[in-house]
Design a protein around this motif. Structure first.
Motif, PDB file in Angstrom:
ATOM      1  N   ALA A   1       0.837  -1.210   0.000  1.00 19.13           N
ATOM      2  CA  ALA A   1       0.000   0.000   0.000  1.00 19.13           C
ATOM      3  C   ALA A   1       0.868   1.255   0.000  1.00 19.13           C
ATOM      4  O   ALA A   1       0.785   2.090   0.902  1.00 19.13           O
TER       5      ALA A   1
ATOM      6  N   ILE B   1      -0.557   4.869   0.454  1.00 18.69           N
ATOM      7  CA  ILE B   1      -0.997   5.249   1.797  1.00 18.69           C
ATOM      8  C   ILE B   1       0.200   5.502   2.712  1.00 18.69           C
ATOM      9  O   ILE B   1       0.245   6.498   3.438  1.00 18.69           O
TER      10      ILE B   1
ATOM     11  N   ALA C   1       0.056  -6.169   5.267  1.00 18.98           N
ATOM     12  CA  ALA C   1      -0.996  -5.554   4.457  1.00 18.98           C
ATOM     13  C   ALA C   1      -1.451  -6.544   3.398  1.00 18.98           C
ATOM     14  O   ALA C   1      -0.631  -7.204   2.748  1.00 18.98           O
TER      15      ALA C   1
ATOM     16  N   ASP D   1      -4.006  -6.796   0.018  1.00 22.19           N
ATOM     17  CA  ASP D   1      -4.815  -6.057  -0.955  1.00 22.19           C
ATOM     18  C   ASP D   1      -6.118  -6.827  -1.174  1.00 22.19           C
ATOM     19  O   ASP D   1      -6.128  -7.876  -1.816  1.00 22.19           O
TER      20      ASP D   1
ATOM     21  N   TYR E   1      -7.640  -2.125   1.941  1.00 21.64           N
ATOM     22  CA  TYR E   1      -6.535  -2.968   2.392  1.00 21.64           C
ATOM     23  C   TYR E   1      -6.899  -3.504   3.771  1.00 21.64           C
ATOM     24  O   TYR E   1      -7.472  -2.781   4.597  1.00 21.64           O
TER      25      TYR E   1
ATOM     26  N   LYS F   1      -9.056   2.592   0.298  1.00 20.24           N
ATOM     27  CA  LYS F   1      -8.158   3.049  -0.765  1.00 20.24           C
ATOM     28  C   LYS F   1      -8.608   4.395  -1.323  1.00 20.24           C
ATOM     29  O   LYS F   1      -7.794   5.189  -1.796  1.00 20.24           O
TER      30      LYS F   1
END
Length: 400
Positions: free
Chosen positions: A226, A229, A268, A270, A306, A366
């Protein structure tokens, strides 16, 4: 008069024939030169054991370049393991480093000396110091990364940098096998990619290998999975983004040592990538909810999100009544707006309804959110009225 005309014609014919013979001779010479040039080209060696092998093209290129050879019986043995000395020799030869010949010492001594002079190897790079032992994938990555000129590399960061540049890929989705052996085919593939990167070419990247290598390096993959972010373009500062994450922050607790907390991994996932290797950590979709208070929402395929999973424990807990839960609480701060449990606009608690696959984590959006300019990842002990101990693991600049 007729004799003079005849003599003139014969003279002209002689000149024409002479010119034709000269042209034919030049053409023949050009053809001979062409054949000579062709004969000087190194023929493609047809090894009997690489047909259809995944590294066939790379092996043939390497042999053409002259930094590796096959065996007299026309085999290449692509799956044979490579020693550290053999890999150093291949790399030094491929990089065209000068290796002075010597009549004393081992066969690989000149190549090791050349590698040391070039800064791609130093004594101590291998724990046991034995150059005749098999080369691991992590050791191979280390030499390749050094050859690319990286400086101040952290311990276990080598495979992350190598995978990020496309030098190595995974042995399976999300698997990098640091201690796995290096085969002749793998060694050549890595060296060929190294040469391409050094020439300025941008290579395709195995994103699952990068994420796995990041986790191997510093116990998280959030900056690879990610990045928008946690590691966006505004994070060019050691206090933000990936540089703000330090493994020293993963262990903390009470000053007197009575409570010690440990972050094992922060992973993390997705949600919108069904091939994400870490999806195996989650229960099936119908048993996964995100919640606020008593309000629960099932995960849907179109949820842009996420899932961040925390693995943690208390290796030292001398006050079990005050700290009855052997895990940490995770918070991701910096989102604006009011939590309602209706709209995924900030970090919300994730819960598994599968008793065999419990998780401790959060879901973050997201899209469709705003921030106060900084996203902070924080962990803390869970107590029953006792002091709470915290550690801020990372900070990232994110303006939305």
């Amino acid at each position: 008069m007729k004799k003079k005309i005849l003599m003139s014609v014969l003279t002209v014919l002689t000149v024409i024939v002479g010119s034709l013979n000269s042209a034919v001779a030049e053409a023949a010479q050009d053809n001979t030169i062409g054949k000579a040039v062709e004969s000087r080209e190194t023929p493609v060696i047809q090894f009997t054991d690489i047909q259809g092998h995944w590294a066939q093209a790379a092996i043939q290129d390497a042999v053409q370049r002259g930094y590796v050879d096959g065996y007299p019986d026309k085999r290449f043995l692509p799956n044979q393991q490579v020693s550290r000395a053999e890999f150093i020799k291949m790399a030094v030869s491929a990089l065209e480093l000068e290796a002075a010949s010597t009549s004393s010492g081992s066969w690989y001594a000149p190549y090791v000396t050349a590698a040391e002079s070039a800064g791609i190897y130093k004594v101590g790079d291998y724990a046991d110091g034995n150059l005749t032992q098999r080369m691991t994938r992590e050791e191979m990555s280390k030499l390749a990364v050094k050859a690319l000129g990286y400086k101040n590399v952290e311990d276990k960061q080598w495979m992350y940098l190598a995978s990020k540049d496309g030098i190595i890929s995974g042995t399976a989705p999300g698997v990098i096998s640091p201690t796995g052996a290096t085969t002749r085919a793998q060694a050549i593939a890595v060296i060929e990619r190294l040469l391409q990167v050094k020439s300025g070419k941008e290579l395709p990247v195995d994103k699952y290998a990068v994420a796995a290598a990041e986790g191997y390096w510093h116990k998280t993959n959030i900056f690879s999975v990610a990045p928008e972010i946690f590691n966006g373009p505004d994070n060019h500062n050691k206090n933000f983004g990936i540089d703000s994450w330090k493994t020293s922050k993963l262990r903390f607790g009470a000053p007197d040592g009575s409570i010690v907390a440990q972050v094992d991994e922060l992973i993390a996932i997705d949600w919108n990538d069904p091939k994400d290797p870490n999806r195996k950590l989650l229960p099936s979709k119908d048993k996964l909810v995100w919640k606020f208070g008593s309000k629960e929402n099932l995960f849907t395929n179109d949820l842009q999100a996420y899932v961040i999973v925390l693995k943690s424990h208390l290796p030292i807990n001398k006050k079990p009544k005050s700290y009855p839960i052997n895990q940490l609480n995770l918070a991701i701060l910096g989102y604006n707006g009011q939590p309602t449990g209706e709209l995924l606009n900030m970090a919300y608690l994730v819960e598994s309804k599968d008793p065999k696959r419990k998780i401790n984590g959060l879901v973050i959006p997201k899209t469709g959110f705003s921030t106060d300019g900084n996203i902070r990842v924080l962990v803390e002990t869970i107590s029953a009225g006792a002091p709470i101990y915290q550690s801020t693991l990372s900070k990232s600049k994110l303006i939305r």
